[in-house]
Design an enzyme around this catalytic site. Structure first.
Site, PDB file in Angstrom:
ATOM      1  N   LYS A  67      -2.565   7.188   1.276  1.00  0.00           N
ATOM      2  CA  LYS A  67      -2.275   7.452   2.687  1.00  0.00           C
ATOM      3  C   LYS A  67      -1.189   8.524   2.726  1.00  0.00           C
ATOM      4  CE  LYS A  67      -1.955   4.841   6.998  1.00  0.00           C
ATOM      5  NZ  LYS A  67      -3.000   5.547   7.732  1.00  0.00           N
ATOM      6  N   GLU A  70     -15.849   6.807   5.922  1.00  0.00           N
ATOM      7  CA  GLU A  70     -15.074   6.089   6.936  1.00  0.00           C
ATOM      8  C   GLU A  70     -14.960   7.003   8.145  1.00  0.00           C
ATOM      9  OE1 GLU A  70     -10.976   5.469   5.773  1.00  0.00           O
ATOM     10  OE2 GLU A  70     -10.862   7.411   4.784  1.00  0.00           O
ATOM     11  N   ARG A 102       0.833  -1.207   0.000  1.00  0.00           N
ATOM     12  CA  ARG A 102       0.000   0.000   0.000  1.00  0.00           C
ATOM     13  C   ARG A 102       0.866   1.254   0.000  1.00  0.00           C
ATOM     14  NH1 ARG A 102      -4.384   0.767   4.666  1.00  0.00           N
ATOM     15  NH2 ARG A 102      -2.511   1.200   5.868  1.00  0.00           N
TER      16      ARG A 102
HETATM   17  N1  PXG Z   1      -8.968   5.019   7.335  1.00  0.00           N
HETATM   18  C1  PXG Z   1      -8.036   5.966   7.539  1.00  0.00           C
HETATM   19  C2  PXG Z   1      -8.292   7.341   7.080  1.00  0.00           C
HETATM   20  C3  PXG Z   1      -6.831   5.632   8.171  1.00  0.00           C
HETATM   21  O1  PXG Z   1      -5.894   6.553   8.369  1.00  0.00           O
HETATM   22  C4  PXG Z   1      -7.630   3.363   8.399  1.00  0.00           C
HETATM   23  C5  PXG Z   1      -8.784   3.748   7.746  1.00  0.00           C
HETATM   24  C6  PXG Z   1      -7.453   1.931   8.780  1.00  0.00           C
HETATM   25  O2  PXG Z   1      -6.524   1.310   7.915  1.00  0.00           O
HETATM   26  P1  PXG Z   1      -5.600   0.090   8.375  1.00  0.00           P
HETATM   27  O3  PXG Z   1      -4.841  -0.259   7.165  1.00  0.00           O
HETATM   28  O4  PXG Z   1      -4.732   0.606   9.494  1.00  0.00           O
HETATM   29  O5  PXG Z   1      -6.500  -0.974   8.823  1.00  0.00           O
HETATM   30  C7  PXG Z   1      -6.624   4.303   8.614  1.00  0.00           C
HETATM   31  C8  PXG Z   1      -5.352   3.935   9.316  1.00  0.00           C
HETATM   32  C9  PXG Z   1      -2.965   7.013  14.064  1.00  0.00           C
HETATM   33  C10 PXG Z   1      -3.141   5.817  13.200  1.00  0.00           C
HETATM   34  O6  PXG Z   1      -1.829   7.386  14.318  1.00  0.00           O
HETATM   35  C11 PXG Z   1      -4.008   5.873  12.128  1.00  0.00           C
HETATM   36  C12 PXG Z   1      -4.157   4.763  11.302  1.00  0.00           C
HETATM   37  C13 PXG Z   1      -3.464   3.612  11.567  1.00  0.00           C
HETATM   38  C14 PXG Z   1      -2.589   3.571  12.626  1.00  0.00           C
HETATM   39  C15 PXG Z   1      -2.415   4.693  13.471  1.00  0.00           C
HETATM   40  O7  PXG Z   1      -3.982   7.625  14.456  1.00  0.00           O
HETATM   41  N2  PXG Z   1      -5.002   4.904  10.267  1.00  0.00           N
END
Ligand code: PXG
Length: 288
Positions: free
Chosen positions: A149, A182, A50
């Site tokens: 991301k 989301e 990703r």
């Molecule tokens: N949507 C968004 C906008 C994200 O930033 C997810 C969904 C979940 O994706 P994953 O691949 O992690 O299942 C994310 C991920 C933090 C932090 O520091 C944020 C994420 C992951 C880890 C830490 O707040 N976001």
């Protein structure tokens, strides 16, 4: 704790990047948040893939091959020493000039920080959490595609601030059409009878790694899983609701915009999936 910057490890106090880095000046870069459990990095290949897809979408050349990046992540975990950790991978456009034109950035910069993360208070995993829908609309897919991301998380941060103002920990973001996209750092699921539903990526969601794992676990458990546009009405009337993310893992949601979801307690499908997810994190992943 050591921080990797472009091939070298530094103590946190010495781990510095230039103020002329376009990641700092413009949010011009991409990142990943990854977890390791029990000395294994969970879904490392999926996160690395990703990262490179995000970079490709913004025409950012990562100065390492995916294999070198994988090795750097594993070495960072070894240097950190803890079997359970949170890995923040950051790739910026690198040092340029004060003008925004990225043509002056000669080489991207890679940073790997290994630490801990606890997104939400522990008791919310037992009781379930309350969330609200916020006014800030998710970025348009033809502006900054939420599938990237990117380091520019202001859209999400504004929504998080609005959640905080409302006195809750997380916010539902709608897209410009009014469908659920989301949350600020998590994907959203609802349970509707035998079906598990989540918004499609084109609704403005990140291609969440945890989301993918949960969809697979639910299918293995015999559930019907579908990606479909959801409205707030669908969430209010769901049997269960929960969020997924690397940081959050799976967390039950029991109240949305003042409406109680189901019976107001984490439901059996949610708690079952939490157990399956936890079991998987204990036994799979790339060892370091
Ligand atoms: N949507 C968004 C906008 C994200 O930033 C997810 C969904 C979940 O994706 P994953 O691949 O992690 O299942 C994310 C991920 C933090 C932090 O520091 C944020 C994420 C992951 C880890 C830490 O707040 N976001």
């Amino acid at each position: 704790m050591k921080v990797y910057i472009d091939g070298k490890f530094y103590d946190p106090a010495e781990a510095k990047v230039s103020v002329l880095d376009h990641g700092f000046l413009y949010g011009d870069g991409v990142f990943e948040g990854i977890r390791a459990y029990n000395g294994r990095v969970f879904k490392l290949k999926e996160h690395i893939d990703r990262l490179y897809r995000s970079a490709k979408a913004i025409l950012l050349d990562i100065p390492l091959t995916p294999e070198q990046m994988t090795a750097a992540v594993l070495e960072s975990c070894r240097q950190n020493g803890s079997p359970d950790c949170y890995i923040r991978l950051v790739v910026t456009r690198g040092i340029g000039t004060l003008g925004l034109n990225p043509k002056n950035c000669r080489r991207g910069s890679v940073v790997i920080i290994v630490g801990d993360i606890q997104l939400y208070p522990r008791e919310l995993y037992e009781k379930g959490m309350e969330i609200v829908t916020v006014p800030t609309t998710r970025n348009l897919i033809n502006a900054v595609n939420p599938a990237i991301k990117s380091l520019n998380y202001l859209n999400n941060i504004l929504a998080k601030i609005e959640a905080n103002i409302a006195g809750v920990e997380e916010a539902i973001m709608l897209n410009a059409e009014g469908y659920v996209a989301e949350c600020t750092g998590d994907n959203l699921f609802i349970v509707q009878g035998p079906r598990l539903l989540t918004p499609p990526l084109y609704a403005g969601a990140l291609y969440g790694i945890t989301r993918g794992v949960v969809m697979e676990l639910a299918r293995e458990a015999g559930m019907e899983v579908a990606e479909t546009n959801l409205t707030r009405y669908d969430i209010f009337n769901a049997d269960e609701c929960f969020l997924t993310g690397t940081g959050a893992e799976l967390i039950p949601v029991v109240k949305v915009d003042g409406r109680v979801i189901g019976n107001g307690k984490p439901g059996p499908t949610t708690t079952g999936l939490i157990a399956r997810y936890r079991a998987l994190t204990r036994v799979s992943g790339e060892p370091f």
